[in-house]
Write an enzyme that holds these catalytic residues in place. Structure first.
Site, short mmCIF file in Angstrom:
data_model
loop_
_atom_site.label_atom_id
_atom_site.label_comp_id
_atom_site.label_asym_id
_atom_site.label_seq_id
_atom_site.Cartn_x
_atom_site.Cartn_y
_atom_site.Cartn_z
N CYS A 120 15.93 8.78 9.11
CA CYS A 120 15.44 8.01 7.71
C CYS A 120 16.82 7.12 7.35
O CYS A 120 16.45 6.08 6.86
CB CYS A 120 15.03 9.00 6.68
SG CYS A 120 16.11 10.07 6.00
N HIS B 197 15.33 12.03 1.41
CA HIS B 197 14.61 11.11 2.14
C HIS B 197 15.33 9.77 1.69
O HIS B 197 15.43 9.62 0.67
CB HIS B 197 13.27 11.47 2.06
CG HIS B 197 12.26 10.17 3.00
ND1 HIS B 197 12.70 9.62 4.33
CD2 HIS B 197 11.54 9.32 2.71
CE1 HIS B 197 11.85 8.62 4.70
NE2 HIS B 197 11.12 8.46 3.91
N ASP C 212 9.55 1.43 2.94
CA ASP C 212 9.95 2.55 3.71
C ASP C 212 9.68 2.45 5.28
O ASP C 212 8.39 2.48 5.47
CB ASP C 212 9.47 3.92 3.29
CG ASP C 212 10.07 4.99 3.88
OD1 ASP C 212 10.95 4.91 4.86
OD2 ASP C 212 9.86 6.21 3.62
N ASN D 149 6.74 13.60 -7.11
CA ASN D 149 6.03 14.36 -7.86
C ASN D 149 5.37 15.59 -7.58
O ASN D 149 4.79 16.12 -8.41
CB ASN D 149 5.31 13.34 -8.88
CG ASN D 149 6.06 12.58 -9.55
OD1 ASN D 149 6.68 12.99 -10.58
ND2 ASN D 149 5.78 11.23 -9.75
N ASP E 94 3.93 19.08 -6.59
CA ASP E 94 3.77 20.34 -6.90
C ASP E 94 3.95 21.35 -5.71
O ASP E 94 3.60 20.93 -4.45
CB ASP E 94 2.57 20.90 -7.58
CG ASP E 94 2.34 20.54 -8.89
OD1 ASP E 94 3.31 20.02 -9.56
OD2 ASP E 94 1.30 20.79 -9.41
#
Length: 687
Positions: A277, A335, A358, A398, A400
């Site tokens: 990456c 990342h 990206d 974000n 969970d």
């Protein structure tokens, strides 16, 4: 009197490129920025130029049928929306030939590309066409009318002109600064970046449509995001996360973009092996800066890869604390992507500015492996219906995390963590070699960062990453010092009984090696024991993992460990998990400059790379020193250093460019399977 005859044309490459802030960019053509005029000089023979008798018409050709004809006018102001050519002056030269100065202006909405410039001279008796040469037209972040206009001079210097940078890796509590040379000024690199646009499937399938769309940085960003990886096209880099790089280059061995881009160009556009990456992002940053689009490299720590779009990452553990490879979702320890600055008229008001792009091939966007541009403001506002790929990036920062303890396919315990993903988002601070925290640009709820970051003397990825079970047991893991390659890993497991009755507990501690982008592999260390804990008591158990137990056979730069403890209440059978992922840092090389405050262009200087071997064994490997604008070629040498011995390796260099430059060194150790790095920024002054 003699007929007006054009003798030669001077495109004034040096003067125009200084005015257009493209000086230093190496190309076979003149390099200009759109939305700005440039001046050419024309020498002619015969009688003085008379606009009533001679007509001068420029033909500016982008490709084939895409051209514009621009007659030279005697006066006036350039139109902001169309090409224009205005006669600045016409005067006899001392040697009896005559000189004309013409100012040509390109609109700020022009397409990025390589143009061919022709001049047609129409007189009463003849029409003659002259080929004047080529110029490369780039975006212009200094021009207010340009869709990449960036008002901050500091950010323009950092995100367009700067050719050195830092990539941040590791874990949120132990950040590793990795030097990178973007190399946009290296010989031929701009031409290769233009070739990259030409090799895209969009250009190959419909050249006219592609060239017309190249006026828009949103379009360019999507093309480059796809072309930096080779999944769908003749792109630059092939990704490899297998650990086996025998038929290519280990991604950790790259230190700059020029080697990668040149290799791609010189092998007839075969993908370069290999990238991960940070390599994909750094190469994209080079290409975008070269094209004139302000770009910076960004790291997201604890980055979620949500494959099914449900904004939830599920992690599975055995009852013995071993992390299991179940499911396709994962959390990358870090990342790396880029942000580019541009207007977003397609999103309406308020979404101009930084956009996530990206090039790492994770998921497809409209059928192609690419991502973005996703407006950072749209991610912050949770506008997950906004193009492009906002839901995917939103989940990366974000999602969970559901941690699940399992046995024989049955769920024994579940825990939800809403703060772990996107623990820290950062980039290089403009004008310095420090980190800038930009988490608040992405996330509305700022977590308690103190629990995530190391304190001065106690280091642990999430500090005391504590969990409390329903029955009143609390458990946490804490590293006692920052782990360094060659040293033992020392940590505490702290258990608290919050109830008024004693408890009999079983403790399982498990350590696994892992790569930054996937679940860990086999266990390399474990400890299991029973303990009794009194009412309302706290017990701390110290553990030590010796170097030989975690030492890898294969070279790894991102030396990451997943550490987990499962506490089982023997009476209730309830279980509680605490986990920690951290990186093991390598010792650093030191670089000293002989006359650090008086490094002058074109004057020889001496740098010395030093390293004192802290290990109990002799180490040997290959030392590489590189520096864009400082060294024409890398310096490489084999070294062997005895225990406690200090290596001193002098390197002579002659700076070729002024400004901030970076000398960086890497030492790949053969017998300890790690790499040591160091860098030094140098301010090169005019003579």
């Amino acid at each position: 009197m003699d007929e007006f005859t054009l003798r030669n044309v001077n495109l004034q490459q040096v003067q125009n490129q200084i005015r257009h802030r493209t000086d230093g960019l190496s190309s076979s053509t003149l390099v200009l920025r759109r939305g700005q005029s440039f001046t050419i000089l024309m020498n002619y023979d015969g009688r003085p130029f008379d606009p009533l008798k001679e007509k001068l018409v420029f033909r500016i050709v982008l490709a084939g049928p895409l051209f514009v004809e621009v007659p030279v006018s005697m006066s006036g102001q350039p139109s902001p929306s169309q090409w224009s050519a205005i006669l600045e002056r016409s005067a006899p030269a001392p040697n009896a030939s005559r000189t004309m100065s013409v100012s040509l202006f390109s609109p700020a909405s022009s397409s990025v590309g390589v143009y061919t410039l022709h001049l047609r001279v129409e007189t009463r008796l003849s029409v003659k066409t002259h080929l004047l040469g080529q110029f490369t037209l780039l975006c212009n972040p200094w021009c207010q009318a340009d869709s990449v206009f960036l008002p901050s001079e500091d950010l323009r210097d950092e995100c367009i002109r700067n050719d050195i940078g830092l990539l941040f890796k590791g874990s949120p509590g132990s950040i590793v600064s990795r030097p990178w040379s973007f190399d946009q000024y290296e010989k031929g690199i701009l031409d290769i970046c233009m070739k990259l646009l030409q090799m895209s499937p969009q250009y190959q399938s419909d050249m006219r449509k592609d060239l017309l769309n190249r006026n828009n940085p949103v379009y360019i960003g999507r093309v480059i995001s796809a072309m930096v990886n080779c999944q769908d096209d003749k792109g630059v880099l092939m990704g490899n996360w297998s650990g086996n790089y025998n038929d290519g280059v280990n991604p950790s061995n790259w230190s700059g973009s020029a080697d990668i881009l040149r290799t791609w160009s010189e092998t007839q556009f075969r993908p370069v092996k290999y990238g991960q990456c940070w390599v994909f992002a750094a190469v994209m940053c080079t290409v975008m800066r070269a094209l004139g689009i302000p770009t910076r490299v960004v790291t997201n720590f604890n980055s979620a890869h949500d494959t099914n779009g449900n904004m939830v990452i599920e992690e599975f553990y055995s009852e013995m604390g071993k992390k299991l490879s179940i499911g396709r979702d994962s959390i990358w320890n870090f990342h790396v992507w880029v942000e580019s600055w541009m207007k977003r008229p397609d999103l309406g008001q308020g979404y101009d500015g930084w956009q996530v792009l990206d090039p790492t091939p994770q998921e497809q966007s409209a059928g192609i492996y690419r991502c973005g541009p996703a407006a950072v403001k749209a991610i912050y506002e949770q506008k997950v219906n906004a193009p492009y790929d906002v839901p995917f990036v939103y989940a990366e920062v974000n999602a969970d995390v559901h941690s699940i303890i399992m046995r024989d396919g049955k769920i024994l315990a579940t825990d939800v963590d809403k703060k772990r993903v996107g623990a820290l988002i950062c980039t290089k601070r403009p004008g310095s070699m420090l980190m800038q925290d930009i988490t608040s640009e992405y996330k509305t709820e700022m977590m308690d960062r103190s629990s995530r970051m190391f304190s001065a003397d106690v280091r642990g990825g999430e500090g005391a990453n504590g969990r409390v079970a329903p029955q009143g047991i609390a458990v946490s893991l804490q590293l006692l010092k920052a782990p360094v390659v060659g040293e033992n890993i020392i940590f505490n497991v702290t258990i608290t009984n919050r109830e008024a009755i004693p408890k009999l507990l079983r403790k399982h501690v498990n350590a696994q090696n892992k790569e930054y982008n996937r679940n860990p592999t086999g266990t390399f260390w474990e400890a299991h024991d029973d303990l009794e804990i009194g009412p309302r008591k706290t017990v701390t158990v110290k553990h030590e993992i010796i170097f030989k137990e975690y030492m890898q056979k294969e070279f790894m730069e991102d030396y990451l460990v997943n550490l987990a403890v499962v506490i089982e209440d023997m009476k209730s059978q309830e279980r509680l998990l605490a986990s920690e992922e951290f990186n093991i840092c390598s010792p650093a090389l030191n670089i000293q400059i002989q006359n650090e405050n008086s490094v002058i262009i074109n004057m020889q200087q001496v740098a010395t790379v030093t390293f004192t071997n802290p290990f109990n064994v002799a180490v040997s490997g290959e030392l590489t020193i590189a520096g864009s604008g400082l060294l024409e070629e890398k310096v490489q040498m084999r070294v062997t250093i005895q225990p406690r011995e200090t290596m001193r390796s002098p390197v002579r260099f002659i700076p070729m460019m002024t400004g901030a430059k970076m000398l960086h060194a890497s030492l790949v150790l053969m017998n300890l399977s790690t790499v040591l790095r160091g860098f030094k920024t140098i301010n090169v002054q005019e003579a």
